[in-house]
Write a protein that holds these residues in place. Structure first.
Motif, PDB file in Angstrom:
ATOM      1  N   TYR A 127      -6.770  -3.170  -2.423  1.00 56.69           N
ATOM      2  CA  TYR A 127      -6.740  -2.584  -3.770  1.00 56.69           C
ATOM      3  C   TYR A 127      -6.855  -3.685  -4.820  1.00 56.69           C
ATOM      4  O   TYR A 127      -7.573  -3.538  -5.822  1.00 56.69           O
ATOM      5  CB  TYR A 127      -5.441  -1.793  -3.965  1.00 56.69           C
ATOM      6  CG  TYR A 127      -5.180  -1.452  -5.417  1.00 56.69           C
ATOM      7  CD1 TYR A 127      -5.809  -0.370  -6.024  1.00 56.69           C
ATOM      8  CD2 TYR A 127      -4.328  -2.245  -6.194  1.00 56.69           C
ATOM      9  CE1 TYR A 127      -5.595  -0.078  -7.370  1.00 56.69           C
ATOM     10  CE2 TYR A 127      -4.107  -1.961  -7.534  1.00 56.69           C
ATOM     11  CZ  TYR A 127      -4.740  -0.884  -8.113  1.00 56.69           C
ATOM     12  OH  TYR A 127      -4.540  -0.611  -9.448  1.00 56.69           O
ATOM     13  N   TYR A 184       1.166  -3.805  -4.129  1.00 56.58           N
ATOM     14  CA  TYR A 184      -0.194  -3.312  -3.911  1.00 56.58           C
ATOM     15  C   TYR A 184      -0.766  -3.862  -2.603  1.00 56.58           C
ATOM     16  O   TYR A 184      -0.436  -4.977  -2.183  1.00 56.58           O
ATOM     17  CB  TYR A 184      -1.103  -3.762  -5.052  1.00 56.58           C
ATOM     18  CG  TYR A 184      -0.659  -3.320  -6.417  1.00 56.58           C
ATOM     19  CD1 TYR A 184      -0.789  -1.987  -6.811  1.00 56.58           C
ATOM     20  CD2 TYR A 184      -0.123  -4.223  -7.331  1.00 56.58           C
ATOM     21  CE1 TYR A 184      -0.392  -1.585  -8.081  1.00 56.58           C
ATOM     22  CE2 TYR A 184       0.275  -3.816  -8.601  1.00 56.58           C
ATOM     23  CZ  TYR A 184       0.144  -2.507  -8.964  1.00 56.58           C
ATOM     24  OH  TYR A 184       0.549  -2.106 -10.214  1.00 56.58           O
ATOM     25  N   ARG A 242     -10.214  -4.764  -5.702  1.00 58.93           N
ATOM     26  CA  ARG A 242     -10.934  -3.836  -6.600  1.00 58.93           C
ATOM     27  C   ARG A 242     -10.338  -3.849  -7.998  1.00 58.93           C
ATOM     28  O   ARG A 242     -11.008  -3.494  -8.957  1.00 58.93           O
ATOM     29  CB  ARG A 242     -10.881  -2.408  -6.031  1.00 58.93           C
ATOM     30  CG  ARG A 242     -11.484  -2.234  -4.654  1.00 58.93           C
ATOM     31  CD  ARG A 242     -11.610  -0.759  -4.281  1.00 58.93           C
ATOM     32  NE  ARG A 242     -10.329  -0.063  -4.263  1.00 58.93           N
ATOM     33  CZ  ARG A 242      -9.519   0.003  -3.208  1.00 58.93           C
ATOM     34  NH1 ARG A 242      -9.864  -0.587  -2.084  1.00 58.93           N
ATOM     35  NH2 ARG A 242      -8.379   0.665  -3.268  1.00 58.93           N
ATOM     36  N   SER A 243      -9.088  -4.189  -8.105  1.00 57.67           N
ATOM     37  CA  SER A 243      -8.376  -4.146  -9.391  1.00 57.67           C
ATOM     38  C   SER A 243      -7.649  -5.468  -9.630  1.00 57.67           C
ATOM     39  O   SER A 243      -6.413  -5.522  -9.593  1.00 57.67           O
ATOM     40  CB  SER A 243      -7.375  -2.984  -9.387  1.00 57.67           C
ATOM     41  OG  SER A 243      -8.009  -1.767  -9.098  1.00 57.67           O
ATOM     42  N   GLY A 296       0.826  -1.201   0.000  1.00 54.73           N
ATOM     43  CA  GLY A 296       0.000   0.000   0.000  1.00 54.73           C
ATOM     44  C   GLY A 296       0.861   1.252   0.000  1.00 54.73           C
ATOM     45  O   GLY A 296       2.037   1.241   0.388  1.00 54.73           O
TER      46      GLY A 296
END
Ligand code: SF4
Length: 245
Positions: free
Chosen positions: A221, A217, A224-225, A184
C-alpha cells in the motif's frame, strides 16, 4: 543528532522526503538507531480471546513447524496454493514479529514472505527502526497472517484464519517477540479482533496473546501511497516506544 534530524533521516531511509519548504538534507542512517525516550504509549486495547493452538503444532520446534506448514492441509487454502509461506527472519528469539496480510501471487510462487518491491520497502522500514530480517544478526521475523494464498487474492475466511492462527501462535511462542507489527487490514483486524478501518486501528497498542500489537500500513500500500510513509514511521516509533516502555 537531534530528534528532528533523526526523524528526517529515518524517513529518508524509508524513501520518504519531507516537503521542500520544511525539509533539510536528510541523512541516510545505516547504524542502529539510538534508543528513543518518549512519553508512555497510548492505552492498551485488549483483543477478544484467541483460540488455543491445536496440539498438531503446539510442541513443534521451528524446523519441524516449517516442515509441517509446507504440507499443511488444516484448511481449504491448501487446495490452490503453490507454496505455503512460512515466513523468514530471526532464527531464534525475535524482537519484532511482523505479521502481514496473506501472501500475494509472488509470495505464493516463491514461498517467501514479502518479496519484490514491497519486501525491499519493508526491509528499509525495519532498518529505519533498527531491525533486520536477514543475516545472522536478524532481529525480526516476517510472516503472513495465513500461510497459503487465498484463491484470486480474496480475503481469508474466519475458519481459515482460525486454522492458521495455530501456526502463528506457535511461531510467537518460539520467537518470543517483544512487539507484533500488524501490516495491512486483514492482519490488523485478525490480531486486534476489531473490524474498524485500518486508520482507526493505528495509533493504539492492542494485545494478542499477551503481546503488544501495533497496526500499520502494508508496504505494498505504501508503494502506491508514499505520502502515508510518514504515518508508517509514526507507527514504527510507537512500536519502539512500546518495546522500550
Ligand atoms: S492457510 Fe495455514 S492452516 Fe490453512 S492449509 Fe495453509 S498453513 Fe495450513
Amino acid at each position: 543528532m537531534s530528534w528532528d534530524q533523526r526523524q528526517r533521516a529515518m524517513l529518508a531511509e524509508m524513501g520518504y522526503r519531507l516537503p521542500a519548504a520544511s525539509a533539510v538534507a536528510a541523512e541516510v542512517v545505516e547504524a542502529e538507531p539510538e534508543p528513543i525516550v518518549v512519553a508512555a504509549p497510548p492505552p492498551v486495547i485488549v483483543r477478544v480471546a484467541a483460540p488455543s493452538a491445536p496440539s498438531s503444532f503446539a510442541n513443534l520446534d521451528m524446523p519441524a513447524l516449517r516442515e509441517a506448514v509446507s504440507s499443511c492441509r488444516a484448511c481449504g487454502l491448501c487446495e490452490q496454493r503453490r507454496n505455503a509461506v512460512f515466513g523468514n527472519g530471526a532464527l531464534q528469539q525475535a524482537q519484532w514479529l511482523v505479521v502481514a496480510d496473506p501472501p500475494d501471487e509472488g509470495d505464493d510462487a516463491s514461498g517467501e514472505a514479502l518479496g519484490g518491491d514491497a519486501g525491499r520497502l519493508l526491509d528499509r522500514m525495519l532498518s529505519a527502526a533498527g531491525q533486520r530480517r536477514t543475516g545472522d544478526e536478524a532481529t525480526a521475523f516476517v510472516t503472513p497472517i495465513v500461510k497459503c494464498r487465498p484463491p484470486r487474492g480474496r480475503a481469508p475466511q474466519p475458519a481459515e484464519l482460525d486454522a492458521c492462527e495455530a501456526v502463528l501462535a506457535r511461531q510467537a511462542e518460539l520467537l518470543r517477540p517483544r512487539v507484533v507489527l500488524a501490516m495491512g487490514l486483514q492482519a490488523a483486524r485478525r490480531l486486534t479482533g476489531l473490524t474498524e478501518p485500518l486508520g482507526k486501528l493505528r495509533g493504539r497498542v492492542h494485545r494478542w496473546r499477551d503481546l503488544p500489537v501495533i497496526v500499520t500500513y502494508h508496504p505494498a500500500y505504501l508503494l502506491r501511497s508514499p505520502a502515508d510513509k510518514a504515518g508508517a514511521w509514526d507507527d514504527l516509533c510507537l512500536a519502539l516506544r512500546t518495546v522500550n516502555d
